[in-house]
Write an enzyme that holds these catalytic residues in place. Sequence first.
Site, PDB file in Angstrom:
ATOM      1  N   GLY A 143       0.807  -1.211   0.000  1.00 52.39           N
ATOM      2  CA  GLY A 143       0.000   0.000   0.000  1.00 52.39           C
ATOM      3  C   GLY A 143       0.840   1.262   0.000  1.00 52.39           C
ATOM      4  O   GLY A 143       1.886   1.345  -0.655  1.00 52.39           O
ATOM      5  N   CYS A 144       0.401   2.254   0.776  1.00 48.28           N
ATOM      6  CA  CYS A 144       1.038   3.564   0.760  1.00 48.28           C
ATOM      7  C   CYS A 144       2.482   3.542   1.241  1.00 48.28           C
ATOM      8  O   CYS A 144       3.259   4.438   0.910  1.00 48.28           O
ATOM      9  CB  CYS A 144       0.228   4.541   1.617  1.00 48.28           C
ATOM     10  SG  CYS A 144      -1.440   4.866   0.986  1.00 48.28           S
ATOM     11  N   VAL A 145       2.865   2.539   2.015  1.00 49.00           N
ATOM     12  CA  VAL A 145       4.231   2.484   2.530  1.00 49.00           C
ATOM     13  C   VAL A 145       5.228   2.001   1.487  1.00 49.00           C
ATOM     14  O   VAL A 145       6.433   2.101   1.670  1.00 49.00           O
ATOM     15  CB  VAL A 145       4.301   1.576   3.786  1.00 49.00           C
ATOM     16  CG1 VAL A 145       4.314   0.101   3.400  1.00 49.00           C
ATOM     17  CG2 VAL A 145       5.516   1.907   4.642  1.00 49.00           C
ATOM     18  N   ALA A 146       4.740   1.497   0.345  1.00 50.37           N
ATOM     19  CA  ALA A 146       5.618   0.811  -0.600  1.00 50.37           C
ATOM     20  C   ALA A 146       6.643   1.716  -1.258  1.00 50.37           C
ATOM     21  O   ALA A 146       7.705   1.246  -1.673  1.00 50.37           O
ATOM     22  CB  ALA A 146       4.784   0.104  -1.667  1.00 50.37           C
ATOM     23  N   MET A 343       3.935   5.233   5.469  1.00 53.26           N
ATOM     24  CA  MET A 343       3.027   4.485   6.343  1.00 53.26           C
ATOM     25  C   MET A 343       2.022   3.734   5.497  1.00 53.26           C
ATOM     26  O   MET A 343       1.582   4.237   4.453  1.00 53.26           O
ATOM     27  CB  MET A 343       2.301   5.444   7.294  1.00 53.26           C
ATOM     28  CG  MET A 343       3.216   6.114   8.301  1.00 53.26           C
ATOM     29  SD  MET A 343       2.391   7.444   9.214  1.00 53.26           S
ATOM     30  CE  MET A 343       2.344   8.707   7.946  1.00 53.26           C
TER      31      MET A 343
END
Length: 356
Positions: A143-146, A343
């Site tokens: 997700g957004c942490v990638a 995150m």
Amino acid sequence: MISNDSPRVIGTGTALPANYVDQEQLTSRLRELWEKRWSDLRRFDKIQGALGITGRHLALPIEEYIPLDTFAKTNDAWLRVAPEVGTAAAEIALERAGLKPREVDHLFFVTVTGIAVPSIDTRVISALGMRKEIKRTPIFGLGCVAGAAGTARAADYIRAFPSEVAMLLSVELCSLTLQREDLSIANIIASGLFGDGAAAMLIGGNAQPKSTGPQVIATRSLVFPNTEEILGWEIVDSGFKIVLSSKLTDLVRANILDEVDSFLAKQNIDRSHIKHWIAHAGGPKVLETLEGALALPEGALARSWSSLQSVGNLSSASVMFILDELLEDHVAAPGEYGMIIGMGPGFSVELVLLKW
């Protein structure tokens, strides 16, 4: 100990779909979609307005979303558009690094907005003319942490193979995950928050030409136990249904300060040494929580706020867009430190320490 041979960012590039729509128009279309079933339109308008976004780029012209009434149709659209914007971002990064596609040894590909087997990176490899011996690591689900995690993993690879070049490519077409039948507050927020875009980053070792990009000095990966219900996807018949808990900011507020400080302490520096903060533009509440919890000086997250306002939350590509803008502005001086904070689902956090 910081080494001159640390992995270094040698080129970045970003690409946005051509279909830009201002936030007022998007909100109006969403209002039309839900007004007969949403009991409190004033609350809908308040939620959308509080996001502070001026507009977003969409994978498709807005009228082409109307027939996309199944997961198969939205994923087919993703399969068409993702290679195009991904290739465009990669071409810019290669040009800035002064490299040819065949000089990339390992391609890390991250996404959370579509599914393909073989993964989308194979289409990008073909479009760019990369060599057939290229190594691939497609990553789905971070997700957004990638964006931050992918930076860390690409740097890990270069530490092992310092004569090679790694590319990190993120493609997120969040608009294609819209759930029309989901009237939850989480989906209402997501419908006004997420945008579409692609970003690429090249990381090289000591064999690469001199670059003014930052070194990746250290990284930290964190997964908090029993937080799977905080953030992520629920897979339903119509595709990816957003999971977004109001507890997210509480979790960030309770943990981020200690994690950042202990991470920096291992490098014998503290928060005051960080000149450039590259924080995921997750939304106004997330950015406000980071500013408060880390006691950041005024304007420290200005680039994150600006990115959120102009293109929305681009999921994993978000931090890469912010870093790209920072590098293109040439404001970082030799010896200055930067910190990437990502995150995502899990709940997970990735910290990446940079030094120019």
